[in-house]
Design an enzyme around this catalytic site. Structure first.
Site, PDB file in Angstrom:
ATOM      1  N   SER A  96      -3.549 -72.056  47.022  1.00 52.62           N
ATOM      2  CA  SER A  96      -3.638 -71.381  45.721  1.00 52.62           C
ATOM      3  C   SER A  96      -4.931 -70.590  45.696  1.00 52.62           C
ATOM      4  CB  SER A  96      -3.638 -72.414  44.585  1.00 52.62           C
ATOM      5  OG  SER A  96      -2.380 -73.011  44.462  1.00 52.62           O
ATOM      6  N   LYS A 171       1.429 -68.507  40.108  1.00 53.45           N
ATOM      7  CA  LYS A 171       0.689 -69.770  40.046  1.00 53.45           C
ATOM      8  C   LYS A 171      -0.401 -69.698  38.967  1.00 53.45           C
ATOM      9  CE  LYS A 171      -0.928 -73.854  41.277  1.00 53.45           C
ATOM     10  NZ  LYS A 171      -1.453 -74.421  42.508  1.00 53.45           N
ATOM     11  N   LYS A 239     -11.040 -74.367  39.415  1.00 54.16           N
ATOM     12  CA  LYS A 239     -10.905 -73.386  40.509  1.00 54.16           C
ATOM     13  C   LYS A 239      -9.805 -72.363  40.187  1.00 54.16           C
ATOM     14  CE  LYS A 239      -8.099 -73.312  43.896  1.00 54.16           C
ATOM     15  NZ  LYS A 239      -7.189 -73.685  44.980  1.00 54.16           N
TER      16      LYS A 239
END
Lengths: 296, 296
Positions: A96, A171, A239
Site C-alpha cells: 500500500s 485503497k 501511514k
C-alpha cells in the site's frame, strides 16, 4: 505455471507467499530478514540473493513492502528488480503506497519491457492466512487477465479498477472512509456516554438505520470491552492517511476531514497508542472528555 | 384508549397523526398552519384552539416541532400545553431538539404532575407515512410502557435508551455518524475521480469491506446520478449538528470532526444547496476540486 518471485515476507507477505507455494507454484523469495526467508525455504521456496536475483529467475515478481521508499529501493535501487528482470515479465506490487510512486516505478519498468500492476490489499493478517483478502488492482486489462488466477489464491475479491495507480487510489479512498467512520463512532459515543446514556443502548437503537456500518459493527464490541488489540494498527493507518494527504495535495482535492482524523491518530501515537487497533481511536475522545465508553 | 392531542402537523407530523387516526384513536390537533389542521379534521380529527386547549382535552399529548425554541414556546409559552394540561397526563415530544431543552421542559411539566418523554425519530417522510420510523425514547420505564403501543403505530423500531433527554442524545449521536459517513464518501470519491479512477468501480471494490456502510449504499447511487432531491435536507442536518455542538460544548466533549462537517454543510447552504439531500455534500468537494463524481 509461471515462476514467481516474492519479495517482502512480513506479517502479510509471508502467509500470502505460502498460499502460492501450497497451490504448487515454484517460488524464489527474498527479504532483508533472513529468518523470514528461511521459514519460506522450509516450506519449499528457493532463497534469492537480492531483489535483482529473484527477478532474474522469475516471470511474475510480487512485492509486499511497507511503503513507497521501500518499493523504490527494492525495484529501482542497487541489485534491484530492474537490474535482473527479463523483458516480458510482470511486476505485481501489492504494497500500500502512494499512487504516484506506482506510476513512476511502472514507467521505469516499462523501459525494460516489464508491465507493472499495483494491487494493494485490504483485510489484515487473518485474511492473508486464509487467502481471502480484498485486492484492488490497477494496470492493463490483459496483464490483469494473465495473473488473475495467482491473485485469486491470495484474495476472495480481486477487482481491476483502472490504470496503474488505481489500486492504490482505491485503497486510499477505502482508508479515508474507514478512518472517518471509526472517528465518527468515537465522537458520537463519547458524547452519549458523557451525557449519561448507555452506549450499548445507543448502538442498538441506531445500528439498523442510516448510521449503520461495517465499522460500527466491527468496532463497537472492542469499544464496549475496552480491548484494542490489533487488528489493524493506528501507526499503519497513519501511514495510509499520510499517503492520502500527499495525493490529495498533488491533485488539489480538499482533505478537510482526513487531515483532522490524521491529527487525532498522531496525537494517539504521541500518547503511546500507535500499536493499538484503529478502533482505539475513541481513546482520544475518552481522555479529553474524561469518560469511559464501555460496559459498566 | 387514550385521548391523544397532536401538535405540529408538518411534513412529518401530519402522516404520523394520520396513522393514529387510522388505528382508531380520538385526536385533537393543532398547528399554526390552518390548512394543515383542516386536512386532519377531514380525516376525523378535532380542531384545537391552542396548545393549551389541546392539552386540556387529552391524556397523551404529542408534539412534533422544528426545534428547541418551538418546543419551549408550544409547551411553556402563552396558551401553551402547560396552561391546559391535567395532572397525570403524558407529553411525548417527538421533535429533534437539544437534549438539555428536553430536560428543562420535563422539569417544568413535572411540577404540574405531567411526565414527559423525548422521542425523536429517524427515517424521513416515507417512513412517517408507512409508520416505520425509528423512535429513540428517553424517560421513565413505566411511562414508556404506557405509551409504547401508540409509538408502535408510528415506528417500526421503538427503543427506550435511558432517562429524559436520552432520546435526543441518541438522535445526535446518529446524526454525527451519518454526517461524517457521508462526508467521508465525498472526500474519498472526489479524490478517486480527480485521480482519474471511476468512482463506481471504487465503490464496487470497497463496499463489502470495512468501508461498507448503509450511507455508502444509500448515497452512492445519488452521487453517481448527480441527483440530490431530498430525502433529508442539508438545512435540517445543519440544525441537528448545531444541537450536537451545543451539547458537546456543555459536556466538554471534543467536537473536532462534527464542527468541520458542519462548516462544510454551512458552506453548501451559502452556495444555495440547503434544500439538497445531505448526500449532496459531495458537491463541496467537487466544486473545490473542479471534478464531477458521476457516471460518464
Amino acid at each position: 505455471m509461471y515462476k514467481i518471485g516474492f519479495i517482502g515476507l512480513g506479517i502479510m507477505g509471508k502467509p500470502m507467499a505460502r498460499n502460492l507455494l501450497k497451490a504448487g507454484y515454484q517460488l524464489v523469495v527474498y527479504d532483508i530478514n533472513i529468518d523470514a526467508m528461511k521459514d519460506l525455504v522450509k516450506d519449499g521456496a528457493k532463497e534469492g540473493k537480492s531483489p535483482g536475483d529473484v527477478a532474474s529467475q522469475s516471470e511474475v515478481i510480487i512485492t509486499m513492502l511497507p511503503n513507497s521508499p521501500e518499493v523504490r529501493e527494492v525495484v529501482l535501487g542497487d541489485n534491484g528488480v530492474i537490474d535482473g528482470v527479463r523483458s516480458g515479465s510482470v511486476l505485481i506490487d501489492m504494497s500500500s503506497i502512494a499512487p504516484l510512486t506506482s506510476k513512476e516505478v511502472a514507467e521505469k519498468l516499462q523501459q525494460k519491457g516489464v508491465v507493472m500492476l499495483d494491487a494493494p490489499v485490504s483485510g489484515g493478517e487473518p485474511k492473508a492466512i486464509d487467502g481471502t483478502l480484498a485486492i484492488m488492482v490497477g494496470g492493463p486489462q490483459e496483464t490483469f487477465d494473465k495473473v488473475k488466477d495467482i491473485l485469486g489464491l491470495m484474495g476472495a475479491s480481486v477487482k481491476l479498477v483502472g490504470d496503474i495507480g488505481s489500486g492504490n487510489i482505491t485503497k486510499l479512498a477505502n482508508q479515508i472512509i474507514v478512518a472517518l467512520n471509526i472517528a465518527a463512532i468515537g465522537e458520537a459515543m463519547t458524547l452519549a456516554a458523557k451525557a449519561g446514556v448507555n452506549p450499548e443502548r445507543v448502538y442498538e437503537a441506531i445500528k439498523s438505520g442510516l448510521a449503520g456500518s461495517t465499522a460500527l459493527d466491527a468496532k463497537m464490541p472492542m469499544i464496549l470491552n475496552g480491548n484494542f488489540k490489533p487488528g489493524f494498527r493506528i501507526e499503519l493507518h497513519i501511514k495510509d492517511l499520510m499517503n492520502a494527504l500527499e495525493t490529495a495535495r498533488e491533485l488539489n482535492v480538499p482533505d478537510t476531514l482526513t487531515r483532522k482524523v490524521l491529527e487525532i491518530m498522531q496525537s494517539l501515537k504521541a500518547d503511546g497508542k500507535a500499536k493499538n487497533d484503529h478502533g482505539g481511536l475513541i481513546q482520544y475522545y475518552e481522555k479529553l472528555a474524561d469518560v469511559e465508553v464501555r460496559k459498566k
